[in-house]
Enzyme design. Sequence first.
Site, PDB file in Angstrom:
ATOM      1  CB  SER A 141      -0.886  -0.006   1.248  1.00  0.00           C
ATOM      2  OG  SER A 141      -1.521   1.244   1.441  1.00  0.00           O
ATOM      3  CE1 TYR A 154      -4.574  -2.338   4.842  1.00  0.00           C
ATOM      4  CE2 TYR A 154      -3.498  -0.214   4.524  1.00  0.00           C
ATOM      5  CZ  TYR A 154      -4.098  -1.342   3.997  1.00  0.00           C
ATOM      6  OH  TYR A 154      -4.219  -1.481   2.639  1.00  0.00           O
ATOM      7  CE  LYS A 158      -1.731  -3.651   3.043  1.00  0.00           C
ATOM      8  NZ  LYS A 158      -1.869  -4.870   2.203  1.00  0.00           N
TER       9      LYS A 158
END
Length: 259
Positions: A141, A154, A158
């Site tokens: 991402s 998150y 990532k």
Amino acid sequence: MRLEQRVAVITGAGRGIGRAIAERYAREGARVAVADLDSATAEEAAAAIRDAGGEALALAMDVTDEQAVDAGVQRVVDTWGRLDIAFANAGIQHIESLDKLALENWRKVMSVHLDGAFLLTRAALRHMYAGQGGTLLYMGSVHSMEASPLKAPYVAAKHGLLGLCRAVAKEGAGHGVRSNIICPGFVRTPLVDKQIPEQARELGISEEEVIRNVMLKNTVDGEFTTVEDISELAVTLAAFPSAALTGQSVVVSHGWHMG
């Protein structure tokens, strides 16, 4: 066709970006194992590929379950005799400020993204090392590069995938294995659609403001990245002919992040 006769397994491929990549790989000639936590969704995606003239296998797979991942990858090899591409795409999101975040929710996000990617990587490498090499791909991402509020698990996960990808590139090189990570901006998937009202509540703004002033604020054109954009890049990385392109993060974000 750029992936003719290659065998691929993609996690989280029952819907969204994963399904779009699975369908694109099949159109490029690959035999595709669609792995998903939801067996019905996996079968639906695999059936759509077969109906379109491709070859596909549905796998019910919890990527945090070591035995399930090992068994799923083994089934792919037993079915088609080889494994050329393994794509760790499965992921989840949790929107909450750090001061309120429960350890359980932190661990759940990390487990799906990082444990799941590790387990797929290990299972795939064992077969690739014993064969003719292969390609490991990861769904990163823009949050592999930078942070946003309310997304600490998150963002951390990532960032971790970026490190795993680079480690695989170093270790796998002597066995003919390449690895790369795709780092999209916001793609309008069910995962992102779920975030819009969640962020609106947390930030006290409208959903339209979340889209305009949070998600797309730093793009050059105010546009979402599309599943077609990601699928095109996924094919290019899988088909690349040499280790000249390995250990790299490729950002597709309409200029949100320029590295």
